[in-house]
Enzyme design. Structure first.
Site, mmCIF file in Angstrom:
data_model
loop_
_atom_site.group_PDB
_atom_site.id
_atom_site.type_symbol
_atom_site.label_atom_id
_atom_site.label_comp_id
_atom_site.label_asym_id
_atom_site.label_seq_id
_atom_site.Cartn_x
_atom_site.Cartn_y
_atom_site.Cartn_z
ATOM 1 N N ARG A 152 0.834 -1.210 0.000
ATOM 2 C CA ARG A 152 0.000 0.000 0.000
ATOM 3 C C ARG A 152 0.862 1.251 0.000
ATOM 4 O O ARG A 152 1.753 1.397 0.827
ATOM 5 C CB ARG A 152 -0.893 0.026 1.240
ATOM 6 N N SER A 188 -21.792 -14.934 11.613
ATOM 7 C CA SER A 188 -21.184 -13.784 10.961
ATOM 8 C C SER A 188 -21.255 -13.935 9.436
ATOM 9 O O SER A 188 -20.842 -14.971 8.886
ATOM 10 C CB SER A 188 -19.724 -13.705 11.431
ATOM 11 N N SER A 236 -19.202 -2.545 1.693
ATOM 12 C CA SER A 236 -18.454 -1.398 1.179
ATOM 13 C C SER A 236 -17.706 -1.661 -0.114
ATOM 14 O O SER A 236 -17.435 -0.734 -0.858
ATOM 15 C CB SER A 236 -17.484 -0.898 2.232
ATOM 16 N N HIS A 290 -21.804 2.191 6.051
ATOM 17 C CA HIS A 290 -21.835 2.759 4.693
ATOM 18 C C HIS A 290 -23.223 3.211 4.282
ATOM 19 O O HIS A 290 -23.493 3.431 3.101
ATOM 20 C CB HIS A 290 -21.263 1.772 3.677
ATOM 21 N N THR A 335 -20.933 4.877 11.943
ATOM 22 C CA THR A 335 -19.731 5.701 12.072
ATOM 23 C C THR A 335 -20.099 7.163 11.921
ATOM 24 O O THR A 335 -21.084 7.507 11.263
ATOM 25 C CB THR A 335 -18.678 5.325 11.014
ATOM 26 N N LYS A 374 -17.751 8.704 8.047
ATOM 27 C CA LYS A 374 -17.953 8.573 6.602
ATOM 28 C C LYS A 374 -18.969 9.628 6.160
ATOM 29 O O LYS A 374 -18.611 10.797 6.103
ATOM 30 C CB LYS A 374 -18.292 7.118 6.270
ATOM 31 N N THR A 403 -10.522 4.402 27.515
ATOM 32 C CA THR A 403 -9.898 5.240 26.495
ATOM 33 C C THR A 403 -10.478 6.649 26.594
ATOM 34 O O THR A 403 -11.637 6.823 26.980
ATOM 35 C CB THR A 403 -10.119 4.616 25.091
ATOM 36 N N THR A 404 -9.660 7.634 26.274
ATOM 37 C CA THR A 404 -10.099 9.024 26.319
ATOM 38 C C THR A 404 -11.248 9.241 25.345
ATOM 39 O O THR A 404 -11.192 8.759 24.212
ATOM 40 C CB THR A 404 -8.914 9.943 25.948
ATOM 41 N N THR A 460 -8.063 -6.675 1.058
ATOM 42 C CA THR A 460 -9.341 -5.963 1.216
ATOM 43 C C THR A 460 -10.429 -6.648 0.387
ATOM 44 O O THR A 460 -11.580 -6.732 0.807
ATOM 45 C CB THR A 460 -9.171 -4.487 0.805
HETATM 46 C C1 LIG Z 1 -14.972 1.817 7.760
HETATM 47 C C2 LIG Z 1 -15.775 0.686 8.344
HETATM 48 C C3 LIG Z 1 -15.871 0.515 9.718
HETATM 49 C C4 LIG Z 1 -15.038 1.305 10.668
HETATM 50 O O1 LIG Z 1 -15.502 2.591 10.816
HETATM 51 P P1 LIG Z 1 -14.462 3.758 11.191
HETATM 52 O O2 LIG Z 1 -15.293 4.797 11.810
HETATM 53 O O3 LIG Z 1 -13.792 4.150 9.924
HETATM 54 O O4 LIG Z 1 -13.479 3.141 12.168
HETATM 55 C C5 LIG Z 1 -16.746 -0.432 10.216
HETATM 56 N N1 LIG Z 1 -17.478 -1.212 9.388
HETATM 57 C C6 LIG Z 1 -17.383 -1.096 8.061
HETATM 58 C C7 LIG Z 1 -18.204 -1.974 7.198
HETATM 59 C C8 LIG Z 1 -16.509 -0.160 7.492
HETATM 60 O O5 LIG Z 1 -16.372 -0.081 6.168
#
Ligand SMILES: *Cc1c(COP(=O)(O)O)cnc(C)c1O
Length: 405
Positions: A21, A137, A189, A217, A245, A248, A277-278, A363
């Protein structure tokens, strides 16, 4: 023992396989998304168009988001100052969790420092703490879910991607008293396909399993208020847990889960990745809150994005450039060779000012290497024409097969 040699040997193997990469060095300009300054040191033009961002709607530069972050930064300073338990819970975290719960129609929500951490911590904790739990899963689940499941040490069953029949068959091997979690995503994704959420919920219900849905996503992008695919299909209430998230479509950073009050309290109380964690900087929470609130009120970004996605697909079809058909905003152009995939990406950057990162193994599976385009509301028709023209030229130059138009 020369440790660097040991590292280098494995890196060399990656390079030989075409899977090493290389990061771009870009500087995004606020107010000019998807343009960015290219700091590649003479490699390519000074300014490029970003075609692979997960800031799907350009919310990372939205005036409401920027202004909310400035205000919170000026009010509260830089960092949160602690873990959530020890002085790190700011009013913005509380407000953001309320907003997220409301977005998904759930009783509660819990923030994490990223989506990765939310999956890892939630699945890790649920799988470890529910006695005798089995986790089912989907075969194409994201690395963060896989790692969480592994970390939980619970029994794991992998079901065929999006196959309700296989899930049903595997669930039926366990009695009604076994705690079960069905873990899957809404929009996948890399292929951009969408899970049959309603059917999966039917099967899970039949076997008394809880459902864990990653909507990373989809949040911000689908549903009348951007609550995701479950929201769009009126299914949010059927999912035990929805994970998302803030990094994104919402354009900031952070992750979260939503669910019942008891589920959120359970993870708040037992998930190591939440506790030790903070917490997120207050300005980040404020920015995410502004972004969510904006996208709950406004659909114009989503509509314009879908228009540009359709436009890109139609132009690719006309040019005979093969791309995976799917019902989402993700446009995977298939190259099916790691070396060519990297080469095309390099030429696009250097000769055309188009930045798209090659997506190679691990990936995606070997032989399915691709360029993953994510058109946003800010990509113009001219941007799309320029991209398709470049791909058309490269497809001839690299002797790649064309789709039958
Ligand atoms: C990017 C991603 C995550 C992680 O989310 P981040 O906020 O970037 O850490 C979790 N699940 C899927 C399917 C993703 O593509």
């Amino acid at each position: 023992m020369n440790y660097d040699d040991l590292f280098q040997t494995q890196l060399d193997a990656l390079k030989t396989a075409g899977n090493y990469r290389v990061f771009a060095n870009l500087e995004r300009y606020r107010g000019n998304f998807p343009r960015a300054r290219n700091h590649a040191g003479g490699r390519g033009p000074d300014e490029v168009t970003v075609w692979c961002s997960n800031d799907y709607l350009g919310m990372g530069q939205h005036p409401d988001v920027i202004s909310a972050m400035h205000t919170a930064l000026d009010e509260c300073g830089a960092g949160a100052g602690g873990t959530r338990n020890i002085s790190g819970t700011n009013h913005y975290h509380v407000a953001l969790e309320r907003e997220l719960a409301s977005l998904h129609g759930k009783e509660g929500a819990l923030l994490f420092t990223s989506g990765y951490v939310s999956n890892w911590a939630a699945l890790g904790t649920l799988g470890a703490r529910l006695p005798g739990c089995v986790i089912f899963s989907d075969a194409l689940n994201h690395a963060s879910m896989i790692e969480g499941i592994r970390h939980s040490r619970a029994e794991r069953r992998i079901w065929k991607h999006n196959s309700v029949e296989d899930l049903d068959r595997q669930l039926s091997e366990y009695g009604p008293d076994v705690p079960k979690i069905v873990a899957f995503e809404s929009v996948y994704s890399m292929d951009g396909d969408i899970a049959p959420i309603s059917e999966i919920c039917d099967v899970a219900e039949k076997h008394g399993a809880m459902t864990y849905l990653d909507e990373v996503h989809a949040v911000g992008l689908y549903g009348p208020q951007g609550g995701g695919i479950a929201d769009r299909e009126g299914l949010s209430h059927r999912l035990t847990l929805i994970e998302g998230t803030l990094g994104k479509a919402f354009g900031v950073v952070g992750g979260y889960i939503t669910g019942s009050a008891a589920l959120c309290d359970f993870l708040r109380s037992f998930a190591s990745g939440f506790i030790f964690t903070t917490s997120l900087p207050p300005a980040v929470a404020a920015g995410a809150l502004a972004s969510i609130r904006h996208l709950r009120r406004s659909s114009s970004e989503r509509e314009r994005q879908q228009q540009q996605v359709a436009r890109l697909r139609a132009k690719l079809d006309a040019a005979g450039i093969p791309h995976l058909p799917n019902p989402s905003h993700i446009v995977p152009v298939m190259v099916k060779d790691p070396v060519k995939c990297k080469m095309i990406s390099d030429i696009l950057l250097e000769q055309y000012g188009i930045y798209v990162q090659p997506i190679n193994y691990p990936t995606v599976p070997k032989g399915t290497e691709r360029l993953r385009f994510t058109p946003s509301p800010a990509h113009t028709d001219a941007d799309i024409d320029h991209l398709v023209q470049a791909l058309r030229a490269l497809w001839s130059q690299c002797a790649l097969s064309r789709a039958v138009a």
